[in-house]
Design an enzyme around this catalytic site. Structure first.
Site, PDB file in Angstrom:
ATOM      1  N   GLU A 131       0.860  -1.190   0.000  1.00  0.00           N
ATOM      2  CA  GLU A 131       0.000   0.000   0.000  1.00  0.00           C
ATOM      3  C   GLU A 131       0.893   1.235   0.000  1.00  0.00           C
ATOM      4  OE1 GLU A 131      -3.974  -0.057   2.479  1.00  0.00           O
ATOM      5  OE2 GLU A 131      -2.467  -1.252   3.527  1.00  0.00           O
ATOM      6  N   VAL A 132       0.733   2.076  -1.001  1.00  0.00           N
ATOM      7  CA  VAL A 132       1.525   3.301  -1.090  1.00  0.00           C
ATOM      8  C   VAL A 132       0.619   4.447  -0.657  1.00  0.00           C
ATOM      9  CG1 VAL A 132       2.837   4.801  -2.629  1.00  0.00           C
ATOM     10  CG2 VAL A 132       2.952   2.312  -2.916  1.00  0.00           C
TER      11      VAL A 132
END
Ligand SMILES: NC(=O)c1ccc[n+]([C@@H]2O[C@H](COP(=O)([O-])OP(=O)(O)OC[C@H]3O[C@@H](n4cnc5c(N)ncnc54)[C@H](O)[C@@H]3O)[C@@H](O)[C@H]2O)c1
Length: 296
Positions: A131-132
């Site tokens: 997850e960025v």
């Protein structure tokens, strides 16, 4: 060869180190723990890594930083202060944090534009997702570069549109885990049966299609709208919450089911990693680069 500095040699840090190393990066690890060399010998044997307790020295000349230190905001703030002062101004500073807001980690940091969350699922070397999560100060270039690096590692980076505590994965996991603990506390099901129930139903389903796809199919040709009005509308019961004062009951039950300590841990890691590796390609995910097995 591009160089990555992994900050922290715990569960997540050593897995990142194996992943970056197998993908051809020069790997440096910084951790003040006195047994750092033993940890590297046990978990990264055969892989060239540079070890250092000195964070400033370990990031000097690094091209990417993946922080995997303790989940404490005051420690992260301090570590990212050092990272900002000792890295080039084109270097992305990514935190593996499970739930802390990137804006909190970047608060008062002169390199706030370079700080982003790159949150993996455990173990990062096998689980596709990263997850960025950008805070409001992260530059588009930082986010683009983080996504690019994770893609190069054969990960599936998913960029959130804005920050929220726990991001998406752990918000979902929190709801689910709370309900698991509640059901055990209520005496509805025991720990092993709950795990089997999930693996035999939701886990298998969600490994193949997502919850919205599943909702679409559950309604038949009329789609999710039919499922919501026809079936979900009848699920009006309260789901309850686990009692925090009685969490020991749940933890005792988990420990008596699966054990604790090195041997039990290693056995469970082997079970999980073997099944995960076997499932990745059939499910359409790319295998991570091959990692040499640890030497005896
Ligand atoms: N464990 C998980 O399932 C999981 C999953 C995804 C993300 N994360 C995140 O990854 C990070 C690391 O979690 P973990 O489970 O590997 O923790 P861990 O406790 O296993 O490891 C943390 C490591 O950081 C080291 N450390 C302490 N102070 C340090 C410093 N000043 N500089 C460098 N290293 C320092 C510790 O010695 C330890 O080796 C956390 O932010 C956590 O939220 C954990």
């Amino acid at each position: 060869m591009a160089a990555v500095t992994i900050v922290g040699a715990g569960v997540i840090g050593v897995s990142w180190a194996r992943l970056f190393g197998a993908a051809g990066w020069e790997v440096r690890i910084s951790d003040p723990r006195p047994d750092l060399k033993d940890v590297a010998d046990q978990h990264l044997a055969g892989q060239p890594v540079t070890l250092s307790a000195d964070l400033a020295a370990a990031v000097d000349g690094a091209d990417f930083v993946q922080e995997a230190g303790p989940e404490r905001i005051e420690i992260k703030e301090q570590m990212f202060g050092t990272l900002a002062a000792h890295t080039r101004d084109d270097v992305v500073l990514a935190s593996s944090s499970s739930s802390l807001l990137p804006s909190a980690i970047a608060r008062g940091n002169p390199a706030a534009d370079r700080i982003v969350i790159g949150h993996p699922f455990n173990p990062p070397e096998l689980m596709p997702l990263v997850e960025v999560v950008p805070g409001p100060q992260a530059s588009p270039r930082t986010v683009d570069r983080a996504v690019e690096v994770y893609r190069e590692l054969n990960k599936v980076p998913i960029r959130l549109k804005k920050e929220i505590p726990g991001f998406v994965g752990n918000r979902l996991q929190k709801v689910f885990d709370d309900q698991c603990a509640y059901l055990v506390q209520q005496g509805v099901i025991d720990v092993a049966d709950l795990d089997d129930l999930v693996r035999a139903s939701l886990g298998l389903r969600w490994a193949t299609i997502g919850p919205f796809q599943s909702g679409t199919l559950g309604g038949g040709p009329a789609g999710m709208r039919h499922l919501v009005t026809h079936v979900a509308s009848q699920m009006t019961f309260e789901i309850g919450k686990p009692d925090p004062a009685r969490m020991d009951e749940v933890l005792d039950a988990v420990e008596s089911t699966y054990g604790t300590g090195e041997t039990a841990y290693e056995q469970l890691v082997d079970l999980r990693d073997g099944r995960t590796r076997a499932a990745l390609e059939p499910l359409g995910w790319r295998q991570p680069p091959a990692v040499d097995p640890p030497q005896e």
